[in-house]
Scaffold this motif. Structure first.
Motif, PDB file in Angstrom:
ATOM      1  N   GLY A 192       0.790  -1.223   0.000  1.00 21.74           N
ATOM      2  CA  GLY A 192       0.000   0.000   0.000  1.00 21.74           C
ATOM      3  C   GLY A 192       0.822   1.272   0.000  1.00 21.74           C
ATOM      4  O   GLY A 192       0.287   2.349   0.237  1.00 21.74           O
ATOM      5  N   GLY A 193       2.125   1.155  -0.251  1.00 17.51           N
ATOM      6  CA  GLY A 193       2.982   2.344  -0.256  1.00 17.51           C
ATOM      7  C   GLY A 193       3.289   2.863   1.137  1.00 17.51           C
ATOM      8  O   GLY A 193       3.882   3.933   1.291  1.00 17.51           O
ATOM      9  N   SER A 194       2.933   2.106   2.169  1.00 20.03           N
ATOM     10  CA  SER A 194       3.145   2.556   3.543  1.00 20.03           C
ATOM     11  C   SER A 194       4.592   2.371   3.977  1.00 20.03           C
ATOM     12  O   SER A 194       5.194   1.325   3.728  1.00 20.03           O
ATOM     13  CB  SER A 194       2.236   1.785   4.498  1.00 20.03           C
ATOM     14  N   LEU A 195       5.117   3.380   4.621  1.00 16.36           N
ATOM     15  CA  LEU A 195       6.462   3.313   5.193  1.00 16.36           C
ATOM     16  C   LEU A 195       6.398   3.189   6.716  1.00 16.36           C
ATOM     17  O   LEU A 195       7.416   3.338   7.397  1.00 16.36           O
ATOM     18  CB  LEU A 195       7.266   4.552   4.788  1.00 16.36           C
ATOM     19  N   ARG A 196       5.233   2.893   7.269  1.00 20.65           N
ATOM     20  CA  ARG A 196       5.044   2.844   8.714  1.00 20.65           C
ATOM     21  C   ARG A 196       5.768   1.671   9.373  1.00 20.65           C
ATOM     22  O   ARG A 196       6.254   1.782  10.488  1.00 20.65           O
ATOM     23  CB  ARG A 196       3.555   2.784   9.046  1.00 20.65           C
ATOM     24  N   THR A 197       5.824   0.512   8.686  1.00 17.17           N
ATOM     25  CA  THR A 197       6.556  -0.653   9.189  1.00 17.17           C
ATOM     26  C   THR A 197       7.303  -1.305   8.027  1.00 17.17           C
ATOM     27  O   THR A 197       6.892  -1.185   6.871  1.00 17.17           O
ATOM     28  CB  THR A 197       5.626  -1.711   9.826  1.00 17.17           C
ATOM     29  N   ALA A 198       8.377  -2.018   8.362  1.00 15.07           N
ATOM     30  CA  ALA A 198       9.139  -2.733   7.340  1.00 15.07           C
ATOM     31  C   ALA A 198       8.484  -4.074   7.043  1.00 15.07           C
ATOM     32  O   ALA A 198       8.056  -4.786   7.955  1.00 15.07           O
ATOM     33  CB  ALA A 198      10.566  -2.947   7.814  1.00 15.07           C
ATOM     34  N   LEU A 199       8.425  -4.430   5.767  1.00 15.42           N
ATOM     35  CA  LEU A 199       7.841  -5.705   5.360  1.00 15.42           C
ATOM     36  C   LEU A 199       8.895  -6.774   5.094  1.00 15.42           C
ATOM     37  O   LEU A 199       8.559  -7.936   4.866  1.00 15.42           O
ATOM     38  CB  LEU A 199       6.944  -5.515   4.140  1.00 15.42           C
ATOM     39  N   MET A 200      10.189  -6.402   5.106  1.00 10.45           N
ATOM     40  CA  MET A 200      11.261  -7.370   4.942  1.00 10.45           C
ATOM     41  C   MET A 200      12.524  -6.829   5.576  1.00 10.45           C
ATOM     42  O   MET A 200      12.789  -5.627   5.506  1.00 10.45           O
ATOM     43  CB  MET A 200      11.525  -7.675   3.460  1.00 10.45           C
ATOM     44  N   GLY A 201      13.302  -7.739   6.172  1.00  9.92           N
ATOM     45  CA  GLY A 201      14.607  -7.406   6.720  1.00  9.92           C
ATOM     46  C   GLY A 201      15.623  -8.433   6.275  1.00  9.92           C
ATOM     47  O   GLY A 201      15.361  -9.248   5.380  1.00  9.92           O
ATOM     48  N   ASP A 202      16.786  -8.413   6.905  1.00  7.10           N
ATOM     49  CA  ASP A 202      17.873  -9.274   6.470  1.00  7.10           C
ATOM     50  C   ASP A 202      17.588 -10.764   6.630  1.00  7.10           C
ATOM     51  O   ASP A 202      17.970 -11.564   5.777  1.00  7.10           O
ATOM     52  CB  ASP A 202      19.179  -8.895   7.174  1.00  7.10           C
ATOM     53  N   MET A 203      16.901 -11.163   7.679  1.00  9.47           N
ATOM     54  CA  MET A 203      16.646 -12.594   7.882  1.00  9.47           C
ATOM     55  C   MET A 203      15.707 -13.157   6.815  1.00  9.47           C
ATOM     56  O   MET A 203      15.935 -14.246   6.290  1.00  9.47           O
ATOM     57  CB  MET A 203      16.100 -12.837   9.292  1.00  9.47           C
ATOM     58  N   ILE A 204      14.682 -12.413   6.469  1.00  9.13           N
ATOM     59  CA  ILE A 204      13.783 -12.846   5.393  1.00  9.13           C
ATOM     60  C   ILE A 204      14.524 -12.787   4.057  1.00  9.13           C
ATOM     61  O   ILE A 204      14.352 -13.660   3.202  1.00  9.13           O
ATOM     62  CB  ILE A 204      12.493 -12.002   5.378  1.00  9.13           C
ATOM     63  N   GLY A 205      15.375 -11.771   3.866  1.00  8.14           N
ATOM     64  CA  GLY A 205      16.193 -11.684   2.656  1.00  8.14           C
ATOM     65  C   GLY A 205      17.119 -12.878   2.510  1.00  8.14           C
ATOM     66  O   GLY A 205      17.278 -13.437   1.413  1.00  8.14           O
ATOM     67  N   GLU A 206      17.750 -13.302   3.610  1.00  5.06           N
ATOM     68  CA  GLU A 206      18.625 -14.485   3.574  1.00  5.06           C
ATOM     69  C   GLU A 206      17.829 -15.728   3.205  1.00  5.06           C
ATOM     70  O   GLU A 206      18.304 -16.580   2.452  1.00  5.06           O
ATOM     71  CB  GLU A 206      19.320 -14.667   4.920  1.00  5.06           C
ATOM     72  N   SER A 207      16.609 -15.843   3.705  1.00  2.00           N
ATOM     73  CA  SER A 207      15.740 -16.962   3.354  1.00  2.00           C
ATOM     74  C   SER A 207      15.429 -16.957   1.854  1.00  2.00           C
ATOM     75  O   SER A 207      15.444 -18.012   1.206  1.00  2.00           O
ATOM     76  CB  SER A 207      14.450 -16.887   4.171  1.00  2.00           C
ATOM     77  N   ALA A 208      15.166 -15.772   1.306  1.00  2.00           N
ATOM     78  CA  ALA A 208      14.891 -15.654  -0.132  1.00  2.00           C
ATOM     79  C   ALA A 208      16.088 -16.124  -0.956  1.00  2.00           C
ATOM     80  O   ALA A 208      15.925 -16.847  -1.950  1.00  2.00           O
ATOM     81  CB  ALA A 208      14.524 -14.211  -0.481  1.00  2.00           C
ATOM     82  N   VAL A 209      17.284 -15.733  -0.560  1.00  2.00           N
ATOM     83  CA  VAL A 209      18.495 -16.160  -1.267  1.00  2.00           C
ATOM     84  C   VAL A 209      18.621 -17.678  -1.191  1.00  2.00           C
ATOM     85  O   VAL A 209      18.848 -18.355  -2.200  1.00  2.00           O
ATOM     86  CB  VAL A 209      19.749 -15.472  -0.686  1.00  2.00           C
ATOM     87  N   HIS A 210      18.492 -18.219   0.010  1.00  2.00           N
ATOM     88  CA  HIS A 210      18.624 -19.665   0.236  1.00  2.00           C
ATOM     89  C   HIS A 210      17.609 -20.453  -0.598  1.00  2.00           C
ATOM     90  O   HIS A 210      17.893 -21.576  -1.034  1.00  2.00           O
ATOM     91  CB  HIS A 210      18.444 -19.974   1.724  1.00  2.00           C
ATOM     92  N   ASN A 211      16.448 -19.861  -0.840  1.00  2.00           N
ATOM     93  CA  ASN A 211      15.382 -20.561  -1.558  1.00  2.00           C
ATOM     94  C   ASN A 211      15.307 -20.227  -3.046  1.00  2.00           C
ATOM     95  O   ASN A 211      14.351 -20.621  -3.722  1.00  2.00           O
ATOM     96  CB  ASN A 211      14.038 -20.306  -0.874  1.00  2.00           C
ATOM     97  N   GLY A 212      16.293 -19.499  -3.572  1.00  2.00           N
ATOM     98  CA  GLY A 212      16.395 -19.310  -5.020  1.00  2.00           C
ATOM     99  C   GLY A 212      15.515 -18.240  -5.632  1.00  2.00           C
ATOM    100  O   GLY A 212      15.195 -18.312  -6.814  1.00  2.00           O
ATOM    101  N   TRP A 213      15.146 -17.224  -4.862  1.00  2.00           N
ATOM    102  CA  TRP A 213      14.382 -16.104  -5.414  1.00  2.00           C
ATOM    103  C   TRP A 213      15.346 -15.143  -6.119  1.00  2.00           C
ATOM    104  O   TRP A 213      16.456 -14.916  -5.656  1.00  2.00           O
ATOM    105  CB  TRP A 213      13.626 -15.378  -4.309  1.00  2.00           C
TER     106      TRP A 213
END
Length: 157
Positions: free
Chosen positions: A66-87
């Motif tokens: 929704g274009g909101s900057l009020r909270t983060a929707l991703m950080g480093d741990m989720i990013g590491e999971s994405a890398v590990h899973n081939g995104w």
């Protein structure tokens, strides 16, 4: 991705939709491409975390926050999971956190900005439906091309 979005647009023109929203690059890969998967959520990243914890097979996750900057929707741990899973990448119409750590990951990450505030973890939202980035509607399976110049979408036939 071996071709720039500008060159790709010059070749294919009107068959591509250009996202006019201005995103910042946060990941270690500034150029990336792949078929779209989608999540729509607001201030709740449980679906983002869950989906990026599954095999991505080179896909790009488009997150409509929704274009909101009020909270983060991703950080480093989720990013590491994405890398590990081939995104291949994640594009967030919202905020990320842990931006320095995200920059060290071999992953494309685009977002509107940053905020250190965590999001809720209730699972509110939807997966693999159409999402809107500015004036462009993205369907699951559409091809996404992203680089420092912007984001192009090739609708699936």
């Amino acid at each position: 991705m071996t071709i720039s979005t500008a060159d790709l647009y010059d070749e294919r023109g009107p068959e591509l939709a250009s996202v006019s929203l201005q995103f910042r690059d946060f990941g270690g890969h500034q150029s990336f491409s792949g078929p779209a998967r989608t999540v729509q959520c607001l201030h709740d990243n449980a679906l983002v975390k869950s989906l990026l914890g599954t095999p991505g097979e080179g896909a790009v996750l488009i997150v409509d926050g929704g274009g909101s900057l009020r909270t983060a929707l991703m950080g480093d741990m989720i990013g590491e999971s994405a890398v590990h899973n081939g995104w291949a990448g994640v594009i967030i119409n919202g905020a990320v956190r842990d931006s320095v750590a995200l920059g060290g990951l071999p992953l494309g990450v685009k977002a509107l900005g940053t905020n250190p505030v965590k999001s809720a973890k209730d699972g509110a939202g939807s997966v693999d439906g159409p999402v809107q980035l500015g004036e462009v509607t993205i369907q699951p399976g559409d091809m996404v091309y992203a680089d420092p110049d912007g984001i192009l979408i090739a609708p699936t036939p």
